[in-house]
Design an enzyme around this catalytic site. Structure first.
Site, PDB file in Angstrom:
ATOM      1  N   ASP A   1       0.864  -1.181   0.000  1.00  0.00           N
ATOM      2  CA  ASP A   1       0.000   0.000   0.000  1.00  0.00           C
ATOM      3  C   ASP A   1       0.902   1.233   0.000  1.00  0.00           C
ATOM      4  OD1 ASP A   1       0.987   0.222   2.524  1.00  0.00           O
ATOM      5  OD2 ASP A   1      -0.919   0.004   3.545  1.00  0.00           O
TER       6      ASP A   1
ATOM      7  N   ASP B   1      -8.089  -7.239   0.411  1.00  0.00           N
ATOM      8  CA  ASP B   1      -7.213  -7.461   1.553  1.00  0.00           C
ATOM      9  C   ASP B   1      -7.983  -7.036   2.789  1.00  0.00           C
ATOM     10  OD1 ASP B   1      -6.751  -4.419   1.032  1.00  0.00           O
ATOM     11  OD2 ASP B   1      -5.899  -4.795   3.008  1.00  0.00           O
TER      12      ASP B   1
ATOM     13  N   CYS C   1     -14.732 -27.272   7.704  1.00  0.00           N
ATOM     14  CA  CYS C   1     -13.407 -26.784   7.327  1.00  0.00           C
ATOM     15  C   CYS C   1     -12.403 -27.933   7.367  1.00  0.00           C
ATOM     16  CB  CYS C   1     -12.963 -25.674   8.285  1.00  0.00           C
ATOM     17  SG  CYS C   1     -11.315 -25.031   7.919  1.00  0.00           S
TER      18      CYS C   1
ATOM     19  N   CYS D   1      -9.110 -27.547   7.305  1.00  0.00           N
ATOM     20  CA  CYS D   1      -7.774 -27.074   7.666  1.00  0.00           C
ATOM     21  C   CYS D   1      -7.179 -27.922   8.788  1.00  0.00           C
ATOM     22  CB  CYS D   1      -7.804 -25.581   8.044  1.00  0.00           C
ATOM     23  SG  CYS D   1      -8.124 -25.231   9.779  1.00  0.00           S
TER      24      CYS D   1
ATOM     25  N   CYS E   1      -8.709 -27.493  12.307  1.00  0.00           N
ATOM     26  CA  CYS E   1     -10.019 -28.134  12.488  1.00  0.00           C
ATOM     27  C   CYS E   1      -9.909 -29.657  12.478  1.00  0.00           C
ATOM     28  CB  CYS E   1     -10.996 -27.663  11.412  1.00  0.00           C
ATOM     29  SG  CYS E   1     -11.467 -25.928  11.652  1.00  0.00           S
TER      30      CYS E   1
ATOM     31  N   HIS F   1      -6.639 -20.984  11.042  1.00  0.00           N
ATOM     32  CA  HIS F   1      -7.985 -21.381  10.595  1.00  0.00           C
ATOM     33  C   HIS F   1      -8.670 -20.236   9.846  1.00  0.00           C
ATOM     34  CE1 HIS F   1     -12.170 -22.430  10.406  1.00  0.00           C
ATOM     35  NE2 HIS F   1     -12.405 -21.255  10.968  1.00  0.00           N
TER      36      HIS F   1
HETATM   37 ZN   LIG Z   1     -10.360 -24.736  10.024  1.00  0.00          ZN
END
Ligand SMILES: [Zn+2]
Length: 394
Positions: A96, A288, A326, A328, A331, A357
């Protein structure tokens, strides 16, 4: 066709929503894309290996000109070979301009035609940031995409205040463009690569920023003046700064479809998962926001059933993952009860796991958005996502 700093192609479209391929000198980026924010040269609470892993696969992250300029300083980063080398990240970076951060200083800054005077929050020293200085710092950082130096007006600014701010932004955009081009010619850009792609020339790209607060006529005038100067991509700035949410959506709806079709459109600093989908539906390609990282550190997790607060007593013996949908690694391995315990015990791992996460959730949501647009199901995807997200059963 002559090579440009970035190349951009729409590969699928549904209504105003589009999937594009953005080739930068370092990464090929599928859009719509969410860019994690790396304020001080770090996406807080995350290792670069995690950002690069297939689980997150962030192709581009943000660096913050204001913060990196004040500490460690542009000279330090230049001496270390630019921001990629300094932080150990080979993928794309967007920086930026610092305009938003100095605007956030409020009464602590002094605004002049030439630029902005303020005191460093690091050591109290007097500093001066201008379009020229911002371009010089961003050349030293060597990001793939640099941003023009702009002035942000408050979301509820009057027409008169917003006009003055928008006109200053237009003059600063022209000065940004001029100094940026000089720096490219002088070889000051530390991120320069040999021409390794067929479509891009290894140079830094520069995006212009549309301002004008909540005033439609000013937004359109700002867009016209920015396009007239000519940039590699265009951003909508000055949203999510105190205006009503409906004003934000209306502004995006007004401006985005009128931005040049063949250039990426970037909505700066926005927002929640719902906001991202609403903006994609209105034709925005790049985003963003600090929400996934900042909120993660504050015990807030984003899930497909809405945000949850891990501090809440209802999670004390909750053996479910943050989000059952999820995939990930957090999780797959950990229960809410454990994450709550870590948070309450002040363990740094709480921030690390919640941040991971949250980033996975934002990045995966954008992956699913792209898939939905490609298969012509985006409208339905958005409706179902928002319905589940607001169901309040998380
Ligand atoms: Zn997750």
């Amino acid at each position: 066709m002559s090579k440009t700093a970035i190349s951009w192609q729409v590969v699928a479209q549904e209504g105003k929503a589009r999937v594009g391929l953005l080739q930068t000198r370092r990464s090929l980026i599928e859009t719509p894309v969410f860019m994690p924010v790396g304020t001080a040269g770090t996406v807080k609470g995350t290792r670069f290996e995690a950002l690069e892993s297939p689980e997150l696969d962030a192709r581009i992250i943000l660096g913050n000109t204001y913060h990196l300029w004040l500490r460690p300083g542009a000279d330090v980063i230049r001496a270390c070979g630019g921001l990629h080398r300094f932080i150990g990240w080979e993928r794309a970076l967007l920086t930026d301009s610092g305009g938003f951060q100095v605007w956030s200083l409020g009464a602590l800054r002094k605004l002049r035609e030439e630029g902005v005077e303020f005191r460093s929050h690091v050591d109290g020293s007097a500093r001066f940031l201008s379009p020229e200085v911002s371009m010089e710092v961003q050349a030293a950082l060597g990001s793939e995409i640099a941003m023009a130096f702009d002035e942000c007006a408050p979301g509820k600014a009057t027409h008169e205040v917003a006009r003055a701010s928008m006109e200053l932004t237009a003059r600063w955009a022209a000065r940004s463009r001029a100094r940026f081009d000089e720096l490219q010619r002088e070889g000051a850009d530390m991120g320069r690569t040999p021409e390794q792609h067929t479509s891009v020339n290894g140079e830094q790209a520069l995006f212009g920023i549309v301002q004008g607060a909540a005033h439609a006529d000013l937004r359109l005038e700002s867009l016209a003046r920015t396009v007239e100067i000519g940039f590699d991509g265009y951003a909508i700035g000055g949203l999510s700064v105190g205006e009503e949410k409906s004003v934000m959506y209306d502004t995006i709806e007004l401006v985005a479809p009128q931005m040049p079709q063949g250039r990426p459109r970037y909505l700066m600093g926005v927002g929640t998962p719902e906001d991202l989908l609403a903006a994609v539906a209105r034709g925005v390609d790049m985003f963003d926001c600090v929400l996934p990282t900042r909120d993660g550190r504050n015990g807030r997790a984003y899930t497909s059933l809405g945000p949850i607060n891990i501090k809440n007593a209802r999670h004390t013996t909750d053996t479910r993952p943050l989000d059952e949908d999820c995939a990930c690694s957090v999780c797959r391995r950990h229960a809410r009860a454990y994450l709550r315990h870590l948070y309450n015990a002040g363990e740094m791992l709480a921030s690390i796991l919640l941040t991971h996460h949250n980033l996975a959730f934002f990045l995966d949501t954008m992956r699913r958005v792209r898939q939905a647009i490609r298969s012509g199901n985006f409208a339905r995807f958005q409706r179902e996502f928002v319905e589940r997200y607001n169901s309040g059963v998380g």
